[in-house]
Design an enzyme around this catalytic site. Structure first.
Site, PDB file in Angstrom:
ATOM      1  N   ASP A   1     -30.160-120.131  56.550  1.00  0.00           N
ATOM      2  CA  ASP A   1     -29.681-119.640  54.985  1.00  0.00           C
ATOM      3  C   ASP A   1     -28.397-119.536  55.023  1.00  0.00           C
ATOM      4  OD1 ASP A   1     -31.815-117.553  57.528  1.00  0.00           O
ATOM      5  OD2 ASP A   1     -31.618-116.351  56.049  1.00  0.00           O
TER       6      ASP A   1
ATOM      7  N   ARG B   1     -27.334-107.657  52.549  1.00  0.00           N
ATOM      8  CA  ARG B   1     -27.473-108.905  54.383  1.00  0.00           C
ATOM      9  C   ARG B   1     -26.793-109.894  54.176  1.00  0.00           C
ATOM     10  NH1 ARG B   1     -33.164-110.164  56.033  1.00  0.00           N
ATOM     11  NH2 ARG B   1     -32.369-109.958  57.462  1.00  0.00           N
TER      12      ARG B   1
ATOM     13  N   GLY C   1     -35.882-113.777  53.650  1.00  0.00           N
ATOM     14  CA  GLY C   1     -35.764-115.082  53.132  1.00  0.00           C
ATOM     15  C   GLY C   1     -34.491-115.549  52.128  1.00  0.00           C
TER      16      GLY C   1
HETATM   17  O1  MRU Z   1     -34.387-112.670  58.272  1.00  0.00           O
HETATM   18  P1  MRU Z   1     -35.042-112.766  57.608  1.00  0.00           P
HETATM   19  O2  MRU Z   1     -37.061-113.224  56.876  1.00  0.00           O
HETATM   20  O3  MRU Z   1     -34.740-112.723  56.012  1.00  0.00           O
HETATM   21  O4  MRU Z   1     -34.989-114.617  58.053  1.00  0.00           O
HETATM   22  C1  MRU Z   1     -35.397-115.916  56.935  1.00  0.00           C
HETATM   23  C2  MRU Z   1     -35.241-116.672  57.560  1.00  0.00           C
HETATM   24  O5  MRU Z   1     -34.760-116.717  58.786  1.00  0.00           O
HETATM   25  C3  MRU Z   1     -35.366-118.253  56.618  1.00  0.00           C
HETATM   26  O6  MRU Z   1     -35.668-119.363  57.812  1.00  0.00           O
HETATM   27  C4  MRU Z   1     -34.165-118.927  55.876  1.00  0.00           C
HETATM   28  O7  MRU Z   1     -34.061-118.056  54.634  1.00  0.00           O
HETATM   29  C5  MRU Z   1     -34.795-119.964  54.840  1.00  0.00           C
HETATM   30  S1  MRU Z   1     -36.089-118.827  53.888  1.00  0.00           S
HETATM   31  C6  MRU Z   1     -36.432-120.177  52.627  1.00  0.00           C
END
Ligand code: MRU
Length: 358
Positions: free
Chosen positions: A250, A102, A63
């Site tokens: 993101d 990441r 997230g």
């Molecule tokens: O791969 P992830 O679980 O890190 O991806 C998370 C998302 O795409 C969320 O929608 C985004 O980070 C927003 S979290 C408040």
């Protein structure tokens, strides 16, 4: 060698609503292992930046905001546990390692830049220990405050007259942030105000953030949730009275394009077709005004095993070719409103984004 400590800690529990993804303890960072939820609530204790970088890469913590906050704590740990030699080189190396964990969520780089600025102003290791820990806690607390403010702005933008149903994707809750959540924070607020009928939660293949994390968070708080396969979203928008699709982000670029969990773009197309509102909720730390459009966003691709297998159980013929981008880009023209703690941008474009973030 462990270094002097200062009296800073994670945001006061009274301000945190719902579960938490991380706990800061001066010399260590605890992360709730999100890979094991909902079966097991297991906390991992980390004492160095390398462990934090590895945990981000392996999605112990995930997230966008939670990645940034964890990375900030990782830099603080690097100072706390710096050896007696070249402490500046050790912290710089930690920042590089964390930055390589990441690529897509800009919150990671935003948080590391903030930490780097503080680090550059430090003249001793003792000062760095104190100031870097304080900065990481500030980043954590500001994120929680931003989420609470975004919920206010989102409800003002929605103007719900009676309880409504929404559909969401991935996990954007307390687990993905400094607490409360972005899109899930809006859903929490609707529920608190008795304005939520039901949340439809996409299960979010392949990592199942929707079923494993969002449904878990909502169920814990008694918020009415119906879990659906991602492919059912079109039928839900066609058949159920859903007024808004609410998602996180993101990275948001200068023209209002939004990178978010893979499958978000298809939801935006579906929402437009069914005349359902499409709302993106993200703190300003997710906005990257240095990129002109979504085409410039680095999109992470992960291992094919995430699609071919689940926890070692084959779901496809071994070795079958797999395309596994874990984010996609929703063009700004499919988005009705972007909500940040600084305010909202309706029908986002370069002008609207520039006005709020220029
Ligand atoms: O791969 P992830 O679980 O890190 O991806 C998370 C998302 O795409 C969320 O929608 C985004 O980070 C927003 S979290 C408040």
């Amino acid at each position: 060698m462990s270094s002097p400590s200062s009296p800073v800690s994670s945001p006061a529990p009274s301000r945190v609503v719902g579960t938490v993804a991380m706990r800061w303890h001066e010399h260590s960072l605890e992360l709730l292992d999100q890979r094991l939820l909902p079966a097991e609530e297991h906390w991992i204790t980390l004492e160095g930046a390398s462990g934090v970088a590895q945990s981000i890469r392996d999605m112990v913590v995930r997230g966008a905001p939670a990645i940034g906050i964890s990375a900030a704590y990782g830099v603080a740990l690097a100072a706390r546990h710096a050896g007696g030699g070249d402490w500046k080189a050790e912290i710089k190396q930690a920042i590089r390692e964390l930055a390589a964990s990441r690529p897509t969520a800009v919150n990671l780089f935003w948080a590391l830049q903030r930490m780097e600025r503080v680090f550059h102003g430090c003249h001793s290791l003792a000062e760095a220990c104190k100031r870097l820990a304080a900065e990481a806690v500030a980043i954590h607390e500001e994120d929680l405050a931003a989420n609470l403010a975004m919920a206010d702005h989102a409800l003002a933008a929605m103007q719900p007259e009676r309880p409504l149903s929404v559909l969401t994707h991935c996990n954007t809750g307390a687990l993905a942030t400094g607490g409360y959540g972005t899109a899930l924070g809006v859903i929490r607020r609707l529920h608190e105000e008795k304005l939520l009928n039901r949340v439809y939660a996409d299960e979010t293949r392949p990592w199942l953030q929707g079923s494993r994390l969002t449904a878990w968070e909502l169920a814990q708080e008694g918020i009415p949730v119906t879990l659906n396969a991602d492919g059912a979203a079109a039928s839900i928008l066609a058949l159920k009275e859903v007024l808004w699709v609410v998602v996180g982000a993101d990275r948001i670029t200068a023209n209002g394009d939004v990178a978010n969990k893979i499958g978000t773009y298809s939801l935006a197309v579906l929402a437009r077709h069914h005349r359902v509102g499409f709302m993106v909720v993200a703190p300003s730390s997710t906005v990257d005004m240095t990129l002109a459009s979504g085409k410039d966003i680095p999109i992470e691709e992960r291992e094919g095993t995430e699609i071919r297998e689940f926890r070692g159980i084959p779901l496809a013929p071994g070795g079958v070719d797999v395309f596994n981008p874990v984010f996609d880009v929703t063009p700004a023209n499919l988005i009705d409103v972007i909500v940040t703690e600084k305010g909202v941008v309706h029908n986002p474009d370069i002008a609207g984004m520039g006005k709020l973030f220029g």
